[in-house]
Enzyme design. Structure first.
Site, mmCIF file in Angstrom:
data_model
loop_
_atom_site.group_PDB
_atom_site.id
_atom_site.type_symbol
_atom_site.label_atom_id
_atom_site.label_comp_id
_atom_site.label_asym_id
_atom_site.label_seq_id
_atom_site.Cartn_x
_atom_site.Cartn_y
_atom_site.Cartn_z
ATOM 1 N N LYS A 1 50.764 36.322 43.321
ATOM 2 C CA LYS A 1 49.625 36.857 43.278
ATOM 3 C C LYS A 1 49.476 35.313 43.450
ATOM 4 O O LYS A 1 49.715 33.788 43.510
ATOM 5 C CB LYS A 1 49.665 37.117 41.324
ATOM 6 N N SER B 1 42.756 41.002 37.077
ATOM 7 C CA SER B 1 42.765 40.326 37.739
ATOM 8 C C SER B 1 43.597 40.291 38.905
ATOM 9 O O SER B 1 44.323 40.023 39.622
ATOM 10 C CB SER B 1 42.722 39.302 37.494
ATOM 11 N N SER C 1 45.220 41.169 32.543
ATOM 12 C CA SER C 1 45.422 40.988 33.486
ATOM 13 C C SER C 1 46.946 41.858 34.435
ATOM 14 O O SER C 1 46.336 41.924 35.741
ATOM 15 C CB SER C 1 44.857 39.420 34.762
HETATM 16 N N1 GLN Z 1 39.701 40.157 32.283
HETATM 17 C C1 GLN Z 1 39.893 38.663 31.523
HETATM 18 C C2 GLN Z 1 39.165 37.658 32.111
HETATM 19 O O1 GLN Z 1 38.563 37.929 33.071
HETATM 20 C C3 GLN Z 1 41.634 39.180 31.891
HETATM 21 C C4 GLN Z 1 42.077 37.927 32.612
HETATM 22 C C5 GLN Z 1 43.273 37.338 32.770
HETATM 23 O O2 GLN Z 1 44.066 37.922 32.105
HETATM 24 N N2 GLN Z 1 42.905 37.111 33.363
HETATM 25 O O3 GLN Z 1 39.150 36.165 31.366
#
Ligand code: GLN
Length: 502
Positions: free
Chosen positions: A87, A162, A186
């Site tokens: 990532k 994400s 995510s």
């Molecule tokens: N969707 C969640 C957020 O936007 C989780 C994101 C994540 O786990 N990095 O904060």
């Protein structure tokens, strides 16, 4: 192309493939994808030294073959020659790192993240950096300065986020396994949308040295793979205390991960499983997701596990608590991107204040700005930190109630997300709707426990036959238990998240 670590390792040993051929195949797919009318956009860039690293691995393998020490070599370096996806918020020395944000344009990581060092020591090859929501803020990988990552199962759909890039890369067989990060779901969410396995480990088990911070009390590196074993093996080499990260700690039973086995029938029949009633009663729980979850629950029952639906009212507050904590911490963490220290700088020669304002205004995308504003508002004097404290109080209750629950139960199972993968653009202008994707994942991060998303079924044909995941969560440090149960699932439902044919 073979799909699992064990299969590919065998092929490397018997000369059916070379590490160079694996890397080249992925690079070729990456190059072709750029010209596609609906690009997957999983990788953003292939690391320029991936081929030379693969050549070195092939040489080591050749040498060991000649010396008759092949097994010793693979015992020492269990992931030798295996390419993995990274990532874009995890540092790989000498390579770009941007968190899919314009503000980090041109930034080059000066050192390796500990997780990268440990994988490299085990012989694995960082293949390239992968798309994500900007600064890991999002649930669909549409909030990226590079455009969205599409879902390899059907490119009109989002990959989830994400960590959508590393997940789509694995699902599309462009990498054997992938590294993502979790703050609130995510890794599990894209895994569920793309039909692969995704693990969020116990807080602290994987070092965060070299990983860009979002919400530090929640952040954790996660792993994506085609099978539970493809997660267990990288986890085994990465896990454990790191002197560069004070929150890091050792994972017990690491040896069990090196050779993951399923639970025996007897062990399985002794499992006590809890299902939070709150989640089943969620308004807006998609019917197909509900049906996939029901069939998973029946599978547990058919194997003799004892299942109870439990009342955990505090979970209703998890999403609110999560967003208060994550956004407050994000506002603080992202203050370091000031145009002075990292990446992009917009300087009109009008002094530092103007430089900060211009750099941040141009560098951050709208979703990141929204979160910085909310986070700073929550922390502002006006609130004297009250809202943050309330968020933390709820969090403490969630932690307490989960540990109490785990005195009587081995596992909690629930859907990963109330809704399945949706079409690109469908939620991108509705932040609240997007935040609700995290309704079932954030309690895990708040409680610091591990959870794995398992490919459990598909939506109806009408809804696109898209993959749907179910998560198995356990108490802190129960990684080997939940991975074993996932392995039972994989044995009974082989390749349920069918890899995409190229
Ligand atoms: N969707 C969640 C957020 O936007 C989780 C994101 C994540 O786990 N990095 O904060």
């Amino acid at each position: 192309m073979k799909y699992t670590i064990n299969e590919v390792r065998e092929s490397l040993k018997n000369g059916e493939v070379t590490s160079v051929s694996l890397v080249k195949e992925s690079i070729e797919t990456f190059e072709n994808d750029k010209n596609s009318s609906l690009p997957l956009n999983a990788f953003l860039e292939m690391y320029d030294n991936a081929i030379s690293k693969a050549e070195a691995c092939d040489k080591e393998i050749e040498q060991a073959k000649n010396d008759g020490t092949l097994d010793d070599l693979f015992n020492k370096k269990p992931l030798l020659g295996l390419p993995f996806a990274v990532k874009d918020n995890i540092s790989v020395k000498g390579q770009h790192l941007t968190c899919a944000s314009k503000i980090l344009e041109g930034y080059v990581a000066p050192y390796n993240a500990t997780v990268i060092n440990r994988l490299e020591e085990a012989g694995a090859i960082p293949l390239g950096r992968c798309n994500q929501d900007e600064f890991a803020m999002g649930s669909s990988t549409e909030y990226s300065c590079y455009g969205p990552t599409r879902n390899p199962i059907n490119r009109e759909y989002v990959s989830g986020g994400s960590s959508g890039g590393s997940t789509a890369a694995v699902a599309a067989n462009q990498a054997l396994f992938g590294l993502g990060t979790e703050t609130g779901g995510s890794v599990r969410l894209p895994a569920s949308y793309c039909g692969v396995y995704g693990l969020k480990p116990t807080y602290g088990v994987l070092s965060r040295w070299g990983v860009v911070a979002y919400g530090s009390s929640l952040d954790q590196v996660g792993i994506i793979g085609h099978t539970p074993n493809d997660i267990a093996q990288p986890l085994a080499v990465m896990a454990g205390e790191d002197m560069y990260d004070d929150t890091s700690c050792d994972l017990p039973n690491v040896d069990e991960l090196k050779n993951l086995t399923a639970l025996s029938d007897d062990e399985f029949a002794k499992l006590k499983v809890a299902i939070p009633q709150q989640f089943l009663e969620t308004k807006g729980l998609d019917a197909d997701v509900g049906a996939v979850f029901e069939s998973t629950r029946k599978w547990f029952e058919s194997k003799g596990a004892k299942i109870d639906v439990v009342d955990l009212p505090i979970l209703d507050a998890s999403i609110a608590s999560y967003y208060v904590i994550a956004l407050s911490e994000a506002a603080s963490n992202l203050s370091r991107f000031d145009g002075i220290r990292y990446g992009r700088r917009v300087d009109a020669g009008k002094g530092y204040d103007e430089l900060y304002v211009q750099t941040r205004s141009e560098g951050f995308g709208p979703e990141v700005k929204r979160r910085i504003v909310i986070g700073n508002y929550v922390l502002s004097e006006q609130f004297s930190g009250d809202t943050y404290k309330k968020g933390m109080t709820v969090r403490a209750r969630i932690q307490e109630e989960m540990s109490k629950l785990f005195e009587s139960y081995d596992l909690v199972i629930c859907p990963v997300c109330p809704t399945p993968a949706f079409k690109l653009g469908q939620k991108v202008d509705d932040p609240l709707e997007m935040y609700l994707s995290d309704l079932f994942t954030t309690f895990v991060n708040l409680a610091r426990i591990p959870s794995i998303s398992v490919p459990a079924g598909k939506t109806s044909e009408k809804a696109g036959s898209m993959p749907v995941g179910v998560q198995f969560a356990g108490p802190m440090f129960s990684e080997s238990k939940i991975l074993k149960v996932a392995q039972n699932w994989e044995i009974d439902h082989p390749m349920c998240g069918v890899p995409v044919q190229k």
